[in-house]
Design an enzyme around this catalytic site. Structure first.
Site, PDB file in Angstrom:
ATOM      1  N   GLU A   1       2.966  -5.670 -13.013  1.00  0.00           N
ATOM      2  CA  GLU A   1       4.145  -6.547 -12.897  1.00  0.00           C
ATOM      3  C   GLU A   1       4.276  -7.034 -11.456  1.00  0.00           C
ATOM      4  OE1 GLU A   1       7.854  -5.529 -14.901  1.00  0.00           O
ATOM      5  OE2 GLU A   1       8.867  -5.844 -12.980  1.00  0.00           O
TER       6      GLU A   1
ATOM      7  N   THR B   1       8.285 -11.454 -13.230  1.00  0.00           N
ATOM      8  CA  THR B   1       9.707 -11.268 -13.516  1.00  0.00           C
ATOM      9  C   THR B   1      10.483 -12.585 -13.405  1.00  0.00           C
ATOM     10  OG1 THR B   1      10.308 -10.728 -11.250  1.00  0.00           O
ATOM     11  CG2 THR B   1       9.658  -8.888 -12.657  1.00  0.00           C
ATOM     12  N   TYR B   2      11.685 -12.545 -13.932  1.00  0.00           N
ATOM     13  CA  TYR B   2      12.579 -13.705 -13.981  1.00  0.00           C
ATOM     14  C   TYR B   2      13.803 -13.314 -13.163  1.00  0.00           C
ATOM     15  CZ  TYR B   2      14.978 -17.571 -16.441  1.00  0.00           C
ATOM     16  OH  TYR B   2      15.626 -18.727 -16.784  1.00  0.00           O
TER      17      TYR B   2
ATOM     18  N   HIS C   1       8.599 -13.009 -18.023  1.00  0.00           N
ATOM     19  CA  HIS C   1       9.888 -12.406 -18.355  1.00  0.00           C
ATOM     20  C   HIS C   1      10.897 -13.548 -18.510  1.00  0.00           C
ATOM     21  CE1 HIS C   1       9.009  -8.258 -16.300  1.00  0.00           C
ATOM     22  NE2 HIS C   1       7.876  -8.867 -16.610  1.00  0.00           N
TER      23      HIS C   1
ATOM     24  N   ARG D   1      17.919  -9.437 -22.275  1.00  0.00           N
ATOM     25  CA  ARG D   1      19.285  -9.936 -22.133  1.00  0.00           C
ATOM     26  C   ARG D   1      19.563 -10.268 -20.674  1.00  0.00           C
ATOM     27  NH1 ARG D   1      24.282  -5.994 -21.842  1.00  0.00           N
ATOM     28  NH2 ARG D   1      23.381  -5.946 -19.752  1.00  0.00           N
TER      29      ARG D   1
ATOM     30  N   ALA E   1      19.534  -8.737 -26.394  1.00  0.00           N
ATOM     31  CA  ALA E   1      18.144  -9.199 -26.415  1.00  0.00           C
ATOM     32  C   ALA E   1      17.653  -9.416 -27.850  1.00  0.00           C
ATOM     33  CB  ALA E   1      17.254  -8.191 -25.694  1.00  0.00           C
TER      34      ALA E   1
ATOM     35  N   TYR F   1      14.152   2.031 -22.761  1.00  0.00           N
ATOM     36  CA  TYR F   1      14.741   2.880 -21.718  1.00  0.00           C
ATOM     37  C   TYR F   1      14.613   4.359 -22.115  1.00  0.00           C
ATOM     38  CZ  TYR F   1      16.494  -1.681 -20.513  1.00  0.00           C
ATOM     39  OH  TYR F   1      16.548  -3.015 -20.185  1.00  0.00           O
TER      40      TYR F   1
ATOM     41  N   LYS G   1      15.686  -4.666 -31.747  1.00  0.00           N
ATOM     42  CA  LYS G   1      14.791  -5.626 -31.083  1.00  0.00           C
ATOM     43  C   LYS G   1      13.439  -5.675 -31.807  1.00  0.00           C
ATOM     44  CE  LYS G   1      15.811  -3.937 -26.661  1.00  0.00           C
ATOM     45  NZ  LYS G   1      15.949  -4.024 -25.186  1.00  0.00           N
TER      46      LYS G   1
ATOM     47  N   GLN H   1      11.355   0.963 -18.914  1.00  0.00           N
ATOM     48  CA  GLN H   1      11.852   1.086 -17.554  1.00  0.00           C
ATOM     49  C   GLN H   1      11.067   2.226 -16.885  1.00  0.00           C
ATOM     50  OE1 GLN H   1      16.228   0.734 -16.445  1.00  0.00           O
ATOM     51  NE2 GLN H   1      15.994   2.919 -16.636  1.00  0.00           N
TER      52      GLN H   1
END
Ligand code: FAD
Length: 285
Positions: free
Chosen positions: A16, A47-48, A76, A106, A126, A146, A166, A177
């Protein structure tokens, strides 16, 4: 290249990166990516930025990763502050560039706000975004998990029920995570299996290079720091020895996870190659 079948037949490793804020940061990113790409990751995720602050850069960097190194990108995307029309326009733009893999999130509430407020014409969770992306067709969709529970969730069990929503909506694999406690991950995987979640769950690995870094990041995301790790780092006399001991811990963590049978690793690189190279070399990946 679609990533939907990536984990079927191989142990896959992904990295990432995030879009840097400055030109200098971006120059460094490409230098580091020259090294990171030599490890032949199966994909690189970009990432965003919170609230869509990097929507252009995320796409630009993802395209360059693909075109310069031939590595499939995973972009992302969060639905913070965006309505359905805006979301659809962005997704169509992503698709028009031939990007086929998206991590649907989300997103966090803006700084200073403790609760997530959906856009009036947007999504609350999400799972709703995933449902929407699925209706557009043409994307492999990943989602976030998570192992120690999301900060806003009342408990881990409820959070895993929400993870299932999801997957039921169309998420084809899950990236977790970061965590430093493998036992917590194994317990999470037990519950995931009991609830009938069958897609690949990829542990997110953040290499340990400093005590301050892990205290800050775990403080933000709610992951625990095992006493053993704290003890190891606190017993070190210098920044260099903390980094060495931290990386030894990360290598041991990855080695254990791989032996346990995870389908791959997703390594949070923080746009740096040194720690990633140490882990990849130590594991013979
Ligand atoms: P959700 O799955 O919607 O979950 C959020 C909370 O709502 C959880 O507590 C969940 O239990 C609960 N919930 C979910 N569905 C329901 C439901 N139907 N009913 C009631 N409650 C529900 N953030 C960024 O801004 N940019 C990034 O690029 C980024 N990348 C990430 C990558 C990974 C691998 C991970 C793990 C996180 C990333 N994040 C990123 C952070 C993420 O945006 C936050 O953790 C955010 O707070 C939650 O996003 P989510 O997609 O998990 O949300």
């Amino acid at each position: 290249m679609r990533l939907n079948t990536l984990y079927n037949n191989k142990f896959a490793v992904s990295f990432e990166i995030f879009p840097p804020k400055t030109a200098e940061g971006e120059k460094n990113l490409w230098k580091e990516l020259d090294i990171l790409s030599s490890h032949k990751p199966d994909f690189v995720s970009v990432t965003y930025g919170a609230g869509g602050t990097t929507r252009v850069k995320t796409l630009e960097i993802a395209l360059k990763v693909r075109d310069k190194y031939g590595i499939p990108p995973l972009v992302h995307f969060t639905c913070v502050g965006a309505g359905k029309n805006e979301i659809e326009a962005y997704l169509q733009e992503v698709k028009s560039h031939g990007i086929e893999n998206i991590l649907a999130l989300r997103g966090d509430p803006p700084v200073g706000e403790s609760r997530f407020t959906p856009h009036p014409d947007g999504f609350s969770h999400a799972s709703e975004l995933i449902d929407f992306i699925k209706s557009i067709n043409g994307f492999t969709i990943a989602a976030a998990g998570y192992p120690e529970g999301h900060l806003e969730a009342p408990d881990l069990d409820t959070d895993i029920d929400n993870l299932k929503k999801k997957v039921d909506a169309g998420a084809q694999f899950i990236i977790t995570q970061l965590f430093y406690n493998n036992d917590a991950f194994y317990d999470f995987m037990d519950s995931v299996e009991k609830k009938g979640i069958g897609v690949p769950i990829i542990p997110g690995i953040m290499p340990v290079t400093s005590l301050a870094q892990i205290q800050k990041i775990t403080g933000l995301c709610g992951a625990s720091v095992p006493d053993r790790l704290l003890g190891i780092l606190k017993s070190c006399g210098s920044k260099d020895s903390i980094c060495e001991a931290g990386l030894d811990y990360s290598i041991e963590q990855c080695h254990e996870l791989k032996t346990w049978g995870v389908p791959g690793f997703h390594i949070y690189t923080i746009n740096k190659s040194m720690a990633v190279t140490r882990i990849m070399d130590a594991l013979g990946l």
